[in-house]
Scaffold this motif. Sequence first.
Motif: not given
Length: 220
Positions: A184-188, A191-198
């Motif tokens: 989660y930390d890497r993606f959000v 990497c700048g992902w939104t919570h919804q993307m994760y």
Amino acid sequence: MSTDRAYDNRSRAEAALQTRRRIIDAAREMLLRDGYHAMSVSALASSAGVSAQTVYNAIGGKSAVVKATYDVMLVGDDAPVAMQDRPEFRAMSQAPDREGFVRAYAALCATIYERVGPLLGVLLAQGGGGDAGLQEFVATIDRERRVGNSNALDALEAAHGLPPRLDRERVIDIVWTITAPEIYDRFVRRCGWTHQMYAAWLAEALVAVFDRASIATQED
């Protein structure tokens, strides 16, 4: 017990609970702002408006305070109710089928990380180093996550069954890894992902785990 004594006991318990909440609120603010290594019990006590001994009496040392703060952020309150007994966990069993259950579990995991992600991001980014308290915290939440994964699998089995001859421990290994807070930390955060993307990614990943387990069982 007299009415006056019962009232006095309730008042003391409520005062103790309010003190504990004040300490945890102050700890959350300090940890998110300054990180684990910058927080001391004395600084925390000053921020919470209590003595250092009160911190120790109400919660414990620094590592105990971090764990208490994490626990409250994880479930969203300080009620003494285990995750598997909470409505959001039990609601998964109302899903109409196995895939619906798995997607609901993914949504719950994503919600949990939305709550604790900022704290874990700070703690994991700084690393345990030589701090035994932080190392134990990381080890403890890893153990607790695995228990939670196992509880979810139990609930799925009770609601919809599992593929025959499923390698339970292997599936838990995979789910434990996929749902790791580091991901989660890497993606959000990184990497700048939104919570919804994760949340969408996690749902597809977990569904794929069980789909593959079902195919592998059919091929045996």
